[in-house]
Design a protein around this motif. Structure first.
Motif, mmCIF file in Angstrom:
data_model
loop_
_atom_site.group_PDB
_atom_site.id
_atom_site.type_symbol
_atom_site.label_atom_id
_atom_site.label_comp_id
_atom_site.label_asym_id
_atom_site.label_seq_id
_atom_site.Cartn_x
_atom_site.Cartn_y
_atom_site.Cartn_z
ATOM 1 N N GLU A 104 -10.787 62.592 27.502
ATOM 2 C CA GLU A 104 -10.802 63.137 25.619
ATOM 3 C C GLU A 104 -9.651 63.941 25.742
ATOM 4 O OE1 GLU A 104 -12.892 62.676 27.601
ATOM 5 O OE2 GLU A 104 -14.838 61.883 26.630
ATOM 6 N N LEU A 106 -7.309 64.463 28.654
ATOM 7 C CA LEU A 106 -5.556 64.699 29.415
ATOM 8 C C LEU A 106 -5.283 62.439 28.938
ATOM 9 C CD1 LEU A 106 -6.624 66.060 32.509
ATOM 10 C CD2 LEU A 106 -4.964 66.964 30.608
ATOM 11 N N ILE A 108 -4.723 58.899 29.255
ATOM 12 C CA ILE A 108 -5.034 57.865 31.006
ATOM 13 C C ILE A 108 -3.617 58.870 32.047
ATOM 14 C CG2 ILE A 108 -4.312 55.421 31.525
ATOM 15 C CD1 ILE A 108 -4.773 54.277 29.070
HETATM 16 C C1 SAM Z 1 -8.766 61.645 22.484
HETATM 17 S S1 SAM Z 1 -8.125 60.650 23.177
HETATM 18 C C2 SAM Z 1 -6.717 61.244 24.076
HETATM 19 C C3 SAM Z 1 -5.757 62.504 23.418
HETATM 20 C C4 SAM Z 1 -4.755 62.967 24.300
HETATM 21 N N1 SAM Z 1 -4.608 63.315 25.248
HETATM 22 C C5 SAM Z 1 -3.997 63.709 23.458
HETATM 23 O O1 SAM Z 1 -4.349 64.562 22.759
HETATM 24 O O2 SAM Z 1 -2.781 62.797 22.459
HETATM 25 C C6 SAM Z 1 -8.449 59.465 24.366
HETATM 26 C C7 SAM Z 1 -8.318 57.889 24.353
HETATM 27 O O3 SAM Z 1 -8.105 57.283 23.172
HETATM 28 C C8 SAM Z 1 -7.091 56.783 23.424
HETATM 29 N N2 SAM Z 1 -6.256 56.811 22.257
HETATM 30 C C9 SAM Z 1 -6.778 57.204 20.862
HETATM 31 N N3 SAM Z 1 -6.722 56.676 20.294
HETATM 32 C C10 SAM Z 1 -5.470 56.377 20.326
HETATM 33 C C11 SAM Z 1 -4.676 54.997 19.650
HETATM 34 N N4 SAM Z 1 -3.735 55.240 18.595
HETATM 35 N N5 SAM Z 1 -3.882 54.439 20.199
HETATM 36 C C12 SAM Z 1 -3.967 54.226 21.447
HETATM 37 N N6 SAM Z 1 -4.950 54.435 22.124
HETATM 38 C C13 SAM Z 1 -5.862 55.718 21.215
HETATM 39 C C14 SAM Z 1 -6.523 56.803 24.269
HETATM 40 O O4 SAM Z 1 -6.521 55.459 26.175
HETATM 41 C C15 SAM Z 1 -6.784 57.722 25.231
HETATM 42 O O5 SAM Z 1 -6.439 57.930 26.341
#
Ligand code: SAM
Length: 356
Positions: A104, A106, A108
């Motif tokens: 959520e 950090l 990947i």
């Molecule tokens: C809430 S997101 C992580 C947020 C990240 N640390 C940020 O603030 O940019 C959790 C995970 O959801 C996936 N994810 C969420 N939105 C995405 C998108 N638009 N494209 C690809 N993966 C996404 C990714 O694997 C990501 O690591």
């Protein structure tokens, strides 16, 4: 689990959550995987197992770093990285793949991003929120990489004028509702209609309301949530009702775009004929999300986010290098949506949506 494709090839896919912290998100990820008949495992770097309750969540399958770096299972990283390829039209690298999503906060971790055979992103155009809930992102990635392979993005001169209005109908739970609203905001909708007959969003208890909305912090990037019912007047030319249990043509064959179109996403845990939406527009059309796994676990946020992703694919993208065109006056879904609202809009802050 094995999956066959159209060419009769047997594919093995596993979904991996890397550093997911919240057990509820891990449970939703397991549902995402089960929806597409694939395994689900977690690289536990942030205390997930310690917070896990087997009685509520079932067995948690863990995978370690050497297992993930096994060359036999090429990695497809699903991440917000701007250099990543767009998920629409992307394919898996071979007959076996690990599809990885991140935690959520950090995302990947760098070792897996470096080892990835390919990285895909789901295009976002939100103001103030540019990521999806992790399980919702996984569902979209699995849908396009497994079930909807080869559905390429469309090109459009003025994509924003092709955006349909959105009605989220009767979500049964406030977290699923909040997550679906987060997806809408991240995909660029500025206003969504919500039929809250199940009373999970408006007028709920203080605790739920605080979790669902909290105090607004910034005015600029809020999404407007408009209360609606389904018995309003004929305001839209077309009403498309999309879901996995809807009887109709596959969603990628139904036109979802157009500012005179209302896209309705019903929570299908509450069954009912799509005819209940007929008063919202002149023409009613069903659209089915193809999920081939019998008895798959139903989760509103996953279905809703897949439907929105498909709408975004169909709305289209400006060709590379083409500047944004000035909007033509009067062509907006938002004004039509406002005419069928049953009350004042609630403005939801992006900071609140990130908690879903
Ligand atoms: C809430 S997101 C992580 C947020 C990240 N640390 C940020 O603030 O940019 C959790 C995970 O959801 C996936 N994810 C969420 N939105 C995405 C998108 N638009 N494209 C690809 N993966 C996404 C990714 O694997 C990501 O690591």
């Amino acid at each position: 689990m094995d999956k066959g494709d159209a060419a009769g090839m047997t594919r093995r896919v596993r979904l991996v959550g890397d550093g997911v912290e919240n057990p509820a998100n891990a449970r939703a990820l397991m549902d995402s995987a089960a929806m597409f008949g694939v395994q689900c495992a977690f690289r536990d770097t942030r205390g997930l197992m310690a917070a896990w309750d087997v009685e509520r969540g079932g067995e948690l399958e863990l995978i370690d770093t050497p297992g993930l770096l096994d060359q036999e299972w090429p990695i497809v990283a699903v991440e917000t990285n701007p250099q990543a390829s767009i998920v629409f039209g992307a394919t898996l690298p071979g007959t076996q793949s690990s599809i990885i999503v991140g935690g959520e906060r950090l995302g990947i971790r760098a070792d897996l991003l470096r080892a990835a055979a390919r990285t895909v992103r789901i295009p976002m155009s939100g103001r103030g929120i540019n990521t999806l809930n992790v399980a919702a992102a996984a569902a979209v990635a699995l849908y396009y990489l497994i079930a909807g392979r080869g559905l390429a993005p469309r090109l459009a001169k003025r994509p924003e004028e092709r955006r349909p209005a959105l009605l989220l109908s009767r979500p049964q739970d406030h977290v699923e509702a909040g997550s679906a609203i987060r997806s809408a905001a991240a995909f660029g909708w500025r206003t969504v209609g919500l039929d809250d007959s199940s009373k999970v969003w408006y007028g709920v208890s203080h605790v739920v309301a605080a979790e669902g909305r909290a105090a607004a912090r910034s005015h600029r990037n809020r999404i407007r949530v408009l209360p609606m019912t389904t018995s309003t007047n004929l305001a839209f030319r077309r009403v498309v009702v999309a879901g996995a249990l809807v009887d109709g043509p596959p969603i990628h064959r139904v036109d979802l775009a157009g500012h005179d179109t209302l896209l309705v996403i019903p929570d299908e845990r509450k069954r009912g004929s799509i005819q209940r939406f007929k008063d919202l527009g002149a023409w009613l059309e069903p659209a089915r999300i193809d999920i081939s796994v019998p008895g798959f676990p139903y989760r509103y946020r996953l279905m809703a986010t897949i439907v929105m992703a498909e709408a975004v694919r169909q709305i289209g993208f400006r060709p590379a290098g083409q500047p944004r065109q000035a909007p033509r006056r009067g062509l907006t879904y938002e004004s039509t949506l406002s005419t069928v609202a049953t009350g004042a809009a609630e403005e939801v802050d992006p900071a609140v949506l990130k908690t879903f």
